[in-house]
Design an enzyme around this catalytic site. Structure first.
Site, PDB file in Angstrom:
ATOM      1  N   ARG A   1       0.822  -1.219   0.000  1.00  0.00           N
ATOM      2  CA  ARG A   1       0.000   0.000   0.000  1.00  0.00           C
ATOM      3  C   ARG A   1       0.854   1.267   0.000  1.00  0.00           C
ATOM      4  NH1 ARG A   1      -2.257  -3.673   3.507  1.00  0.00           N
ATOM      5  NH2 ARG A   1      -4.441  -4.270   3.145  1.00  0.00           N
ATOM      6  N   ILE A   2       1.857   1.304   0.872  1.00  0.00           N
ATOM      7  CA  ILE A   2       2.639   2.532   1.006  1.00  0.00           C
ATOM      8  C   ILE A   2       3.595   2.700  -0.166  1.00  0.00           C
ATOM      9  CG2 ILE A   2       4.378   3.704   2.423  1.00  0.00           C
ATOM     10  CD1 ILE A   2       2.954   2.424   4.874  1.00  0.00           C
TER      11      ILE A   2
ATOM     12  N   ASP B   1       9.882  -5.991  -5.829  1.00  0.00           N
ATOM     13  CA  ASP B   1       9.048  -6.698  -4.865  1.00  0.00           C
ATOM     14  C   ASP B   1       8.725  -8.072  -5.450  1.00  0.00           C
ATOM     15  OD1 ASP B   1       7.061  -7.753  -3.192  1.00  0.00           O
ATOM     16  OD2 ASP B   1       6.293  -5.761  -2.696  1.00  0.00           O
TER      17      ASP B   1
ATOM     18  N   ARG C   1      11.034  -0.120   8.741  1.00  0.00           N
ATOM     19  CA  ARG C   1      11.466  -0.802   9.963  1.00  0.00           C
ATOM     20  C   ARG C   1      12.968  -0.618  10.134  1.00  0.00           C
ATOM     21  NH1 ARG C   1       7.148  -0.407  11.339  1.00  0.00           N
ATOM     22  NH2 ARG C   1       5.589  -1.944  11.970  1.00  0.00           N
TER      23      ARG C   1
ATOM     24  N   GLU D   1      14.339   1.271  18.982  1.00  0.00           N
ATOM     25  CA  GLU D   1      13.515   2.353  18.462  1.00  0.00           C
ATOM     26  C   GLU D   1      14.153   3.713  18.710  1.00  0.00           C
ATOM     27  OE1 GLU D   1       8.915   3.823  18.304  1.00  0.00           O
ATOM     28  OE2 GLU D   1       9.595   2.825  20.116  1.00  0.00           O
TER      29      GLU D   1
ATOM     30  N   HIS E   1      10.620   8.234  14.492  1.00  0.00           N
ATOM     31  CA  HIS E   1       9.590   7.233  14.180  1.00  0.00           C
ATOM     32  C   HIS E   1       8.195   7.854  14.257  1.00  0.00           C
ATOM     33  CE1 HIS E   1       8.157   2.764  14.581  1.00  0.00           C
ATOM     34  NE2 HIS E   1       7.615   3.409  13.561  1.00  0.00           N
TER      35      HIS E   1
END
Length: 344
Positions: free
Chosen positions: A170-171, A190, A252, A281, A303
């Site tokens: 989607r992104i 992909d 990520r 993170e 983030h």
């Protein structure tokens, strides 16, 4: 009287400014109703306890667990006990949801796969254009007292450059539509989508990651974190990229090897990087990120690519609606169900 128990392990919106306030859970209480005992993870010293006895104690007897950054582990599921019906991730990814473990336990897992497509595509574009136009070095130079149009170097004309997108979910598709308008060519790698799909978004699919890296002036990552993609971008991949190219990661943190990235930046294999995600993170919790954060060719954010008032409100309501559906036994056909082995 409450007949169900739901634990939100670490909801960030209840701890704004370092102050935890359960009264902010207005949406959750409205959607879940009076028959739910709504609980939250232990909070102190500016953070939630996302592991250990305090979390396990609060999880005991839960019908549903809602996790944000907390990881689903055998110990957490054992602590919740036999009443547990499902686990919901308050976000897009599945890496901390542990789909294989949930499948092994016979528990459904859910996430919110599409609530922040607009935000992440916009943020990715902002990082990319800041790199391409050297916005950060220009800002630092001018606010530091020097007027210099050449600070940060001389940019390239984007309509002669190539954008490479790794991961075309989607992104990735939204990025192709938006950011791709600035570039002459958009290429996609992909292996899990049909090659013809890229054509519908004005892009061209390539057969290998190495081909995309070698032919792109800006590479942006939009793939899930799986064992296959951990450190997808390491030293070999960074050496394959064009000198003068940029890397953007708002997906990520563990997709990129930070040590290799530091070396690539320091030795000039690539020109710069735009990063919204790290592992851990908070990159200040691991000194390996320090030279990356301090590099003049790097643009970083905390983030927050997913963040907007609208996205947060949508996520909160949709998670609560998922939980309510599980409690009511309405799990068939729910959007966001995560299957073991599926990372998209």
């Amino acid at each position: 009287m409450a007949t169900h128990q739901v634990l939100y392990t670490d909801p960030p919106y209840l701890a704004e400014g370092g102050v935890f306030d359960p009264a902010r859970a207005v949406t959750e209480r409205q959607v879940l109703g009076a028959d739910v005992d709504l609980r939250f993870g232990a909070y102190g010293d500016g953070r939630y306890d996302v592991t250990g006895p305090s979390l396990h104690e609060r999880a005991a007897g839960s019908d549903v667990l809602v996790v944000y950054r907390a990881r689903v582990t055998p110990d957490l599921l054992d602590a919740a006990g036999p009443a547990l019906r499902a686990v919901v991730r308050q976000g897009v990814g599945v890496d901390n949801l542990a789909p294989a473990l949930l499948a092994e336990r016979g528990l459904p897992g859910f996430n919110i796969p599409d609530y922040c497509v607009d935000e992440v595509a916009t943020h990715t574009s902002a990082l990319a254009l800041a790199l391409e136009r050297q916005v950060i070095p220009q800002h630092r130079t001018l606010t530091g007292g020097t007027f210099d149009i050449y600070a940060g170097g001389v940019p390239h004309r984007l309509n002669r450059r190539t954008l490479g997108i790794v991961g075309f979910g989607r992104i990735g598709r939204a990025v192709a539509r938006r950011l791709g308008t600035f570039y002459d060519t958009v290429k996609v790698y992909d292996p899990y989508v049909g090659r013809d799909l890229a054509e519908g978004y004005g892009a061209r699919a390539v057969d290998t990651l190495q081909e995309l890296l070698a032919e792109s002036d800006l590479v942006t990552l939009h793939c899930p974190l799986t064992p296959e993609t951990e450190h997808l971008i390491g030293e070999d991949e960074l050496r394959t990229m064009r000198r003068g190219a940029h890397l953007v990661n708002a997906a990520r943190g563990r997709l990129v090897d930070p040590g290799a990235l530091h070396k690539a930046l320091d030795e000039g294999w690539i020109a710069g990087a735009g990063l919204d995600v790290f592992s851990p993170e908070n990159p200040h919790h691991d000194e390996v990120w320090a030279p990356v954060l301090g590099h003049p060719g790097v643009v970083v954010t905390s983030h927050r690519a997913f963040l907007s008032q609208e996205a947060e409100a949508s996520s909160r309501r949709r998670v609560a609606e998922l939980v309510r559906a599980v409690l009511d036994g309405r799990t068939e056909g729910l959007v966001g169900r995560v299957e073991a082995g599926v990372g998209r």
